[in-house]
Design a protein around this motif. Structure first.
Motif, short mmCIF file in Angstrom:
data_model
loop_
_atom_site.label_atom_id
_atom_site.label_comp_id
_atom_site.label_asym_id
_atom_site.label_seq_id
_atom_site.Cartn_x
_atom_site.Cartn_y
_atom_site.Cartn_z
N SER A 24 26.14 79.67 -5.43
CA SER A 24 26.76 80.46 -6.50
C SER A 24 27.24 79.51 -7.60
O SER A 24 27.27 78.29 -7.44
CB SER A 24 27.92 81.29 -5.96
OG SER A 24 28.90 80.46 -5.37
N HIS A 25 27.64 80.08 -8.71
CA HIS A 25 28.10 79.31 -9.87
C HIS A 25 29.29 78.43 -9.47
O HIS A 25 30.10 78.82 -8.62
CB HIS A 25 28.51 80.27 -10.99
CG HIS A 25 28.74 79.60 -12.30
ND1 HIS A 25 29.94 78.99 -12.62
CD2 HIS A 25 27.93 79.43 -13.38
CE1 HIS A 25 29.86 78.49 -13.84
NE2 HIS A 25 28.65 78.74 -14.32
N PRO A 26 29.40 77.22 -10.05
CA PRO A 26 30.53 76.35 -9.70
C PRO A 26 31.91 76.98 -9.88
O PRO A 26 32.87 76.53 -9.26
CB PRO A 26 30.36 75.17 -10.67
CG PRO A 26 28.90 75.13 -10.95
CD PRO A 26 28.45 76.57 -10.96
N PHE A 27 32.01 78.03 -10.70
CA PHE A 27 33.30 78.67 -10.92
C PHE A 27 33.41 80.03 -10.23
O PHE A 27 34.38 80.76 -10.45
CB PHE A 27 33.58 78.82 -12.42
CG PHE A 27 34.00 77.53 -13.06
CD1 PHE A 27 35.35 77.22 -13.22
CD2 PHE A 27 33.06 76.61 -13.48
CE1 PHE A 27 35.74 76.03 -13.79
CE2 PHE A 27 33.44 75.40 -14.06
CZ PHE A 27 34.78 75.11 -14.21
N ALA A 28 32.44 80.36 -9.37
CA ALA A 28 32.51 81.62 -8.61
C ALA A 28 33.34 81.39 -7.35
O ALA A 28 32.85 81.49 -6.22
CB ALA A 28 31.11 82.11 -8.27
N GLU A 29 34.61 81.07 -7.56
CA GLU A 29 35.49 80.65 -6.47
C GLU A 29 35.65 81.73 -5.40
O GLU A 29 35.60 81.45 -4.19
CB GLU A 29 36.86 80.25 -7.03
CG GLU A 29 37.81 79.68 -6.00
CD GLU A 29 39.10 79.20 -6.63
OE1 GLU A 29 39.97 78.73 -5.87
OE2 GLU A 29 39.25 79.30 -7.86
N GLU A 30 35.83 82.97 -5.83
CA GLU A 30 36.04 84.05 -4.87
C GLU A 30 34.81 84.24 -3.98
O GLU A 30 34.92 84.43 -2.77
CB GLU A 30 36.36 85.36 -5.61
CG GLU A 30 36.63 86.54 -4.68
CD GLU A 30 36.95 87.81 -5.43
OE1 GLU A 30 37.14 88.85 -4.75
OE2 GLU A 30 37.00 87.79 -6.67
N ALA A 31 33.62 84.18 -4.60
CA ALA A 31 32.39 84.34 -3.82
C ALA A 31 32.25 83.24 -2.79
O ALA A 31 31.87 83.49 -1.64
CB ALA A 31 31.18 84.35 -4.76
N GLU A 74 33.30 73.16 -16.92
CA GLU A 74 32.46 72.06 -16.45
C GLU A 74 31.45 72.62 -15.46
O GLU A 74 31.60 72.51 -14.25
CB GLU A 74 33.34 70.98 -15.80
CG GLU A 74 32.70 69.59 -15.82
CD GLU A 74 31.38 69.53 -15.07
OE1 GLU A 74 30.31 69.63 -15.72
OE2 GLU A 74 31.41 69.41 -13.84
N SER A 75 30.39 73.23 -16.00
CA SER A 75 29.40 73.92 -15.18
C SER A 75 28.19 73.05 -14.83
O SER A 75 27.27 73.51 -14.18
CB SER A 75 28.91 75.18 -15.90
OG SER A 75 29.98 76.05 -16.13
N GLY A 76 28.17 71.80 -15.28
CA GLY A 76 27.08 70.90 -14.96
C GLY A 76 25.94 71.00 -15.96
O GLY A 76 25.92 71.85 -16.85
N SER A 77 24.97 70.08 -15.81
CA SER A 77 23.87 70.01 -16.76
C SER A 77 23.04 71.29 -16.79
O SER A 77 22.55 71.71 -17.84
CB SER A 77 22.97 68.81 -16.44
OG SER A 77 22.45 68.91 -15.12
N GLU A 78 22.90 71.95 -15.62
CA GLU A 78 22.14 73.20 -15.57
C GLU A 78 22.84 74.30 -16.37
O GLU A 78 22.22 75.29 -16.77
CB GLU A 78 21.94 73.65 -14.13
CG GLU A 78 21.01 72.77 -13.32
CD GLU A 78 19.56 72.91 -13.75
OE1 GLU A 78 19.24 73.91 -14.42
OE2 GLU A 78 18.76 72.03 -13.42
N GLY A 79 24.13 74.15 -16.57
CA GLY A 79 24.88 75.12 -17.35
C GLY A 79 24.94 74.79 -18.82
O GLY A 79 25.69 75.41 -19.58
N SER A 80 24.14 73.78 -19.24
CA SER A 80 24.04 73.39 -20.65
C SER A 80 25.40 73.02 -21.24
O SER A 80 25.71 73.37 -22.38
CB SER A 80 23.38 74.52 -21.48
OG SER A 80 22.11 74.84 -20.97
#
Length: 254
Positions: free
Chosen positions: A71-78, A205-211
């Motif tokens: 999941s997304h780096p910020f999808a903490e709940e998931a 800060e979503s990483g390079s894949e997050g542009s």
């Protein structure tokens, strides 16, 4: 069977690599749009948000061997739900996370621990604030920034009916909404900054894949205050940053 929390482009690619390596995969996503792109790759998909108990029941029904959380780096709940579901089911949990972006020191680059800290820091700068953190935490920023007469908050988010209703409920004027789906190039981001006269950018800060750098670099080049929200500090037993590492971890599991 592997249960894959997906939804991003790199998670989709990971699902294909796992399947090609011989692992049956059930991908879990929140939206029908994400499900469609996964099905086009020939992957089985479960759609909708799930609690830890719902996931655990699904694991039992499908004979799930392990959870791969991409999941997304910020999808903490998931992520926390998936970790708890794996614990309930007694199966391994593997976290795949995009590598971090390499952020160099810069006088206009500011790190924030969470969304509220980012909002409060942006309020000290005032001016035109360009918000690229999505709709889920929009109320946090609205609470801090909409009442500040010295600040104009422009929010860029996905063009969904739910997001438009959220903006309307919070009192965000239509002229301050950019409803588009990415990815965004550095040039397109620069055009937004110039068009709106942006003085502060808020991103994650979503990483390079997050542009991320495609957002950050044009902002810094223009002298724009750039606030980057750090990833949640979750500790993982099995943390991987590539498909190869995930496959190696799976091969080591009993």
């Amino acid at each position: 069977m592997l249960f894959l929390l997906a939804g991003t482009s790199d998670a989709r690619a990971l699902g294909v690599q796992l399947r090609n390596a011989g692992y049956p995969v059930l991908a879990s996503v929140v939206t029908d749009n994400a499900a469609s792109s996964l099905r086009q790759e020939g992957l089985s998909v479960a759609v909708g948000r799930k609690t830890a108990d719902e996931m655990a029941r699904l694991f039992s029904e499908n004979g799930t061997r392990a959870v791969v959380d991409a999941s997304h780096p910020f999808a903490e709940e998931a992520s926390r739900n998936a970790m708890e579901a794996a614990r309930i089911a007694g199966i391994p949990y593997i976290r795949y996370e995009r590598p971090y972006s390499e952020l160099s020191e810069h006088p206009n680059l500011h790190l924030a621990r969470d969304y509220r800290e980012a909002a409060q820091l942006a309020a000290t700068f005032g001016g035109t604030i360009f918000l690229t953190t999505g709709s889920k935490t929009l109320p946090v920023f609205a609470e801090v920034l909409l009442k500040d007469p010295s600040a104009r908050m422009i929010c860029r988010l996905l063009p969904t009916e739910e997001n438009m209703r959220t903006c309307a409920a919070l009192g965000i004027p239509q002229r301050n909404i950019v409803a588009m789906q990415g990815p965004y190039t550095a040039g397109l981001n620069a055009a937004f900054y110039d068009h709106f006269g942006v003085t502060t950018l808020i991103t994650k800060e979503s990483g390079s894949e997050g542009s991320v750098m495609e957002k950050i670099q044009p902002a810094l080049d223009r002298g724009i205050h750039t606030i980057v929200i750090c990833r949640p500090g979750i500790q993982y037993e099995h943390l991987c940053h590539s498909a190869g590492e995930v496959l190696e971890t799976l091969d080591r599991l009993p």
